[in-house]
Design a protein around this motif. Sequence first.
Motif, PDB file in Angstrom:
ATOM      1  N   ASN A  91       6.683   9.253  -0.528  1.00 40.67           N
ATOM      2  CA  ASN A  91       5.726   8.223  -0.123  1.00 40.67           C
ATOM      3  C   ASN A  91       6.499   7.198   0.703  1.00 40.67           C
ATOM      4  O   ASN A  91       7.721   7.271   0.802  1.00 40.67           O
ATOM      5  CB  ASN A  91       5.015   7.583  -1.341  1.00 40.67           C
ATOM      6  CG  ASN A  91       5.954   6.856  -2.280  1.00 40.67           C
ATOM      7  OD1 ASN A  91       6.773   6.045  -1.868  1.00 40.67           O
ATOM      8  ND2 ASN A  91       5.841   7.152  -3.568  1.00 40.67           N
ATOM      9  N   ASN A  92       5.787   6.268   1.308  1.00 40.13           N
ATOM     10  CA  ASN A  92       6.440   5.351   2.241  1.00 40.13           C
ATOM     11  C   ASN A  92       7.591   4.556   1.619  1.00 40.13           C
ATOM     12  O   ASN A  92       8.618   4.360   2.267  1.00 40.13           O
ATOM     13  CB  ASN A  92       5.432   4.429   2.924  1.00 40.13           C
ATOM     14  CG  ASN A  92       4.480   3.731   1.975  1.00 40.13           C
ATOM     15  OD1 ASN A  92       4.486   3.944   0.769  1.00 40.13           O
ATOM     16  ND2 ASN A  92       3.620   2.893   2.537  1.00 40.13           N
ATOM     17  N   THR A 115       0.864  -1.172   0.000  1.00 42.53           N
ATOM     18  CA  THR A 115       0.000   0.000   0.000  1.00 42.53           C
ATOM     19  C   THR A 115       0.903   1.226   0.000  1.00 42.53           C
ATOM     20  O   THR A 115       1.677   1.433   0.935  1.00 42.53           O
ATOM     21  CB  THR A 115      -0.914   0.026   1.244  1.00 42.53           C
ATOM     22  OG1 THR A 115      -1.699  -1.166   1.248  1.00 42.53           O
ATOM     23  CG2 THR A 115      -1.814   1.241   1.230  1.00 42.53           C
ATOM     24  N   ALA A 120       4.414  -0.571   4.782  1.00 44.72           N
ATOM     25  CA  ALA A 120       3.625  -0.591   3.543  1.00 44.72           C
ATOM     26  C   ALA A 120       2.869  -1.904   3.351  1.00 44.72           C
ATOM     27  O   ALA A 120       2.153  -2.063   2.366  1.00 44.72           O
ATOM     28  CB  ALA A 120       4.524  -0.330   2.337  1.00 44.72           C
ATOM     29  N   GLU A 129       1.454   4.993   0.441  1.00 44.11           N
ATOM     30  CA  GLU A 129       0.812   6.098   1.155  1.00 44.11           C
ATOM     31  C   GLU A 129       1.900   6.971   1.764  1.00 44.11           C
ATOM     32  O   GLU A 129       3.088   6.711   1.572  1.00 44.11           O
ATOM     33  CB  GLU A 129      -0.137   5.554   2.227  1.00 44.11           C
ATOM     34  CG  GLU A 129       0.543   4.656   3.250  1.00 44.11           C
ATOM     35  CD  GLU A 129      -0.433   3.923   4.161  1.00 44.11           C
ATOM     36  OE1 GLU A 129      -1.653   4.009   3.931  1.00 44.11           O
ATOM     37  OE2 GLU A 129       0.033   3.273   5.101  1.00 44.11           O
ATOM     38  N   ASP A 130       1.472   7.989   2.484  1.00 47.27           N
ATOM     39  CA  ASP A 130       2.445   8.830   3.180  1.00 47.27           C
ATOM     40  C   ASP A 130       3.157   8.011   4.249  1.00 47.27           C
ATOM     41  O   ASP A 130       2.575   7.102   4.851  1.00 47.27           O
ATOM     42  CB  ASP A 130       1.753  10.016   3.852  1.00 47.27           C
ATOM     43  CG  ASP A 130       1.261  11.052   2.858  1.00 47.27           C
ATOM     44  OD1 ASP A 130       1.747  11.056   1.703  1.00 47.27           O
ATOM     45  OD2 ASP A 130       0.378  11.851   3.233  1.00 47.27           O
ATOM     46  N   GLU A 170       1.335   5.857  -6.738  1.00 49.44           N
ATOM     47  CA  GLU A 170       0.246   5.470  -5.839  1.00 49.44           C
ATOM     48  C   GLU A 170      -0.440   4.179  -6.286  1.00 49.44           C
ATOM     49  O   GLU A 170      -1.132   3.535  -5.516  1.00 49.44           O
ATOM     50  CB  GLU A 170      -0.787   6.603  -5.689  1.00 49.44           C
ATOM     51  CG  GLU A 170      -1.513   6.976  -6.962  1.00 49.44           C
ATOM     52  CD  GLU A 170      -0.762   7.945  -7.866  1.00 49.44           C
ATOM     53  OE1 GLU A 170      -1.272   8.200  -8.969  1.00 49.44           O
ATOM     54  OE2 GLU A 170       0.317   8.437  -7.488  1.00 49.44           O
TER      55      GLU A 170
END
Length: 171
Positions: free
Chosen positions: A24-25, A3, A163, A5-6, A105
Amino acid sequence: GLTIEDSPEWMQNRLKSIGVRPINNIVDITNFILHELGQPLHAFDLDQIKDHKIVVKTLPQDSPFTTLDEVERKLHSEDLMICDGDEQGMCIAGVFGGIGTGVTENTTSIFLESAHFDAQYVRRTSMRHNLRTDAAKVFEKGSDPNVAVYALKRAALLIKELAGGTISSKI
């Protein structure tokens, strides 16, 4: 099963404190490891790698390559490249990634690279293209090849923690 994400606030704050912009991560983890251990890493979107095959080679003089900053560059015949199964460039080795295989993303699987590159090769390529990246600066000075595997494992565990997903292959 990743996933994108931030990153958690603690990681964003640590990166910001050293002048690195969180993205992002996944990208943030590679930058975190670079500054924690001195080992550059690069994450590729696995689904964008043709035949899921990696080829390290040079490409013909003036081959076009678009980097992550969306600038098309003309390669020099001595620029070492990370290529896919069709031998199309995905990353200028040790310097800068390409736009076509970067983490977005929509990425759910990655290929994580941890490598050791010749300092002179990286320095010449970095200077030739005026790409003074953090990774290039480390490789130009001579990185420690003994850190590459440890950094890869550390990053893989952080990615799994931040993540999700699973580690699906051995080194």
